[in-house]
Design an enzyme around this catalytic site. Sequence first.
Site, PDB file in Angstrom:
ATOM      1  CG  ASP A 136      -2.285  -1.508   1.169  1.00 51.24           C
ATOM      2  OD1 ASP A 136      -1.987  -1.827   0.018  1.00 51.24           O
ATOM      3  OD2 ASP A 136      -2.299  -1.472   1.779  1.00 51.24           O
ATOM      4  NE  ARG A 137      -1.041   7.333  -2.371  1.00 48.82           N
ATOM      5  CZ  ARG A 137      -0.487   8.085  -3.639  1.00 48.82           C
ATOM      6  NH1 ARG A 137       0.415   8.880  -3.553  1.00 48.82           N
ATOM      7  NH2 ARG A 137      -1.439   7.755  -4.592  1.00 48.82           N
TER       8      ARG A 137
END
Length: 253
Positions: free
Chosen positions: A82-83
């Site tokens: 995930d970012r």
Amino acid sequence: AKFRNAADCFGREVQKNNIHLKILYQNDDILVVHKPVGVLSQKAKQDDYSINEQIVDYCLANNIVTKQTLLAFRPSVCNRLDRNTSGIILAGISMAGSQHLSCILKSRNVDKYYYTIVNGNLNQSIHDIAYISKDKSKNMSKVTKTKTDGFTKIETYFEPLQTINNYTLIKVKLITGKSHQIRAHLSYLGYPIIGDQRYGDDRINKRLCKEFKLKNQLLHAGLIIIHKDDFFEEIRINDPIPAQFIKIMNIIK
């Protein structure tokens, strides 16, 4: 197994042509790098400059590929984070390396470990099997204990490393690997990750984000072990626990 030019690459930071990569491991077939918080694994929009694009540019700058060979093969990340999750990204930089990484990730011949800090006192290890389903329109996963239509089996192992004042530093082993698995699974078990705006405790997050200036969930992909097979020798790749994690545990203490 291919290990040429690997040993001297560990921990090397590359800053060339505006490429800022921390290289954790490299051989002729694979490149393993650190992904910072806030950086995409792969681009979502045309103008995004993700880790994937940085790896391609690094390979071009170091003559691992050329613009001409990119027409036939393009280096690519083989796992995603995930970012706002930091840690280890695996990429194939040869056709054989890319294909084999993808194969062993699917066959689970790779052990993946994460570190996180959760709210709650986890006093003993938990090996839990549950079921997960993701609502793509909301980018939100739901976990249930019973097998349900539309839900996929997940399996996760949680090991407490340090418990202080109702917070626990946990080492997580992913046995299956589904989107948002760790975050949603821990929240379902009653141990929400600090700073997780999607699955966390809003009241606790507001207080801690103000106190620690947190802008993201505390989740870090810190260890990957690739098991020996007909292509690889065993490869153990560490990306140390971020200093922020240690600082926060010390402040809590």
